[in-house]
Design an enzyme around this catalytic site. Structure first.
Site, PDB file in Angstrom:
ATOM      1  N   ASP A  93       0.117  16.492 -18.188  1.00 29.35           N
ATOM      2  CA  ASP A  93       0.863  17.929 -19.486  1.00 29.35           C
ATOM      3  C   ASP A  93       1.418  16.569 -20.197  1.00 29.35           C
ATOM      4  O   ASP A  93       2.316  16.637 -21.490  1.00 29.35           O
ATOM      5  CB  ASP A  93       2.145  18.503 -19.206  1.00 29.35           C
ATOM      6  N   ARG A 108       3.745  15.079 -25.533  1.00 25.38           N
ATOM      7  CA  ARG A 108       3.879  15.865 -24.472  1.00 25.38           C
ATOM      8  C   ARG A 108       2.990  17.173 -25.101  1.00 25.38           C
ATOM      9  O   ARG A 108       3.838  17.641 -26.280  1.00 25.38           O
ATOM     10  CB  ARG A 108       5.410  16.153 -24.322  1.00 25.38           C
ATOM     11  N   ASP A 134       4.209  22.765 -18.902  1.00 26.61           N
ATOM     12  CA  ASP A 134       5.041  22.178 -17.530  1.00 26.61           C
ATOM     13  C   ASP A 134       3.608  21.684 -16.483  1.00 26.61           C
ATOM     14  O   ASP A 134       3.555  23.027 -15.562  1.00 26.61           O
ATOM     15  CB  ASP A 134       5.893  22.471 -16.930  1.00 26.61           C
ATOM     16  N   THR A 135       3.426  20.883 -16.099  1.00 30.73           N
ATOM     17  CA  THR A 135       2.286  20.185 -14.660  1.00 30.73           C
ATOM     18  C   THR A 135       3.499  19.598 -13.432  1.00 30.73           C
ATOM     19  O   THR A 135       4.277  19.336 -14.293  1.00 30.73           O
ATOM     20  CB  THR A 135       1.461  19.808 -15.011  1.00 30.73           C
ATOM     21  N   GLU A 190       4.506  17.798 -10.979  1.00 30.79           N
ATOM     22  CA  GLU A 190       5.204  16.337 -11.008  1.00 30.79           C
ATOM     23  C   GLU A 190       4.159  15.637 -10.586  1.00 30.79           C
ATOM     24  O   GLU A 190       3.414  15.741  -9.509  1.00 30.79           O
ATOM     25  CB  GLU A 190       6.036  16.019 -10.849  1.00 30.79           C
ATOM     26  N   ARG A 240       8.616  11.505 -27.370  1.00 37.09           N
ATOM     27  CA  ARG A 240       7.751  12.212 -27.619  1.00 37.09           C
ATOM     28  C   ARG A 240       6.952  12.254 -28.870  1.00 37.09           C
ATOM     29  O   ARG A 240       7.969  14.111 -28.925  1.00 37.09           O
ATOM     30  CB  ARG A 240       6.794  12.695 -26.160  1.00 37.09           C
TER      31      ARG A 240
END
Length: 201
Positions: free
Chosen positions: A66, A80, A85-86, A88, A132
């Site tokens: 992401d 971002r 949300d991918t 980790e 970001r």
């Protein structure tokens, strides 16, 4: 005095003009036929034009599923992807999570070497706490990367902060979950908080 037709240059000139016109027509038809056989250069020019549209930025690195880095006017900017949300793969505080490597690989597959259009969300922040850029990311052909990653089961909807496309992203996630795509079939999903997580590897 009568004119001797054998010495009149007009018929020969007409014949030469006719031959020249026929030759040009033949060459034109041949070139058109070759272009139809080999349309590659035409597509290549169209691709080059599309890739050099104003407002497109070169992707220079993929940090994870992401987060990407682009060259924005000579400045390296970390982006971002809004609303997703991918799992980790690089957070030093967490172990690598199920489907994290696959999500990173998918983002690399989609965006490595590409130029992208970046769009801010009208109701969201411009940057996050890590400074970001927060952006929707599109390919030149209009492919919407944020939603695509959710719809293919590589990402969760990130619902902590409001954003305009939240309902669309939730619908894409519901469809991916019902179809058991990606992480929805490969991982155990922890839904004990608003931030969905996959199990550690």
């Amino acid at each position: 005095m009568p004119v001797d037709s054998n010495h009149n240059p007009e018929p020969r000139v007409k014949r030469r003009i006719t031959v020249l016109v026929l030759a040009l027509i033949t060459l034109g038809l041949g070139a058109g036929w070759q272009a139809s056989k080999n349309p590659g250069p035409v597509r290549s020019i169209e691709t080059t034009v599309a890739q050099n549209q104003p407002g497109l930025y070169q992707v220079t690195r993929i940090d994870d599923g992401d987060t990407i880095v682009v060259n924005q006017g000579g400045t390296s900017e970390t982006v971002r992807l809004i609303g997703i949300d991918t799992p980790e793969v690089k957070d030093p505080r967490k172990p690598v999570q199920c489907y994290g490597p696959q999500a990173s690989d998918e983002t690399k597959h989609l965006l490595s070497g590409q130029r992208v259009r970046l769009e801010p969300d009208p109701i969201g922040d411009n940057r996050d706490k890590y400074h970001r850029l927060l952006r929707y990311v599109y390919l030149p052909d209009g492919t919407f990367i944020n939603q695509l990653l959710i719809s293919r089961g590589f990402a969760f909807v990130y619902t902590i902060f409001p954003f305009q496309k939240l309902d669309d992203f939730k619908a894409a996630q519901t469809q991916a979950r019902q179809s058991q795509l990606g992480l929805w079939s490969a991982c155990r999903v922890d839904e004990s908080s608003d931030i969905l997580q996959t199990n550690p590897l």
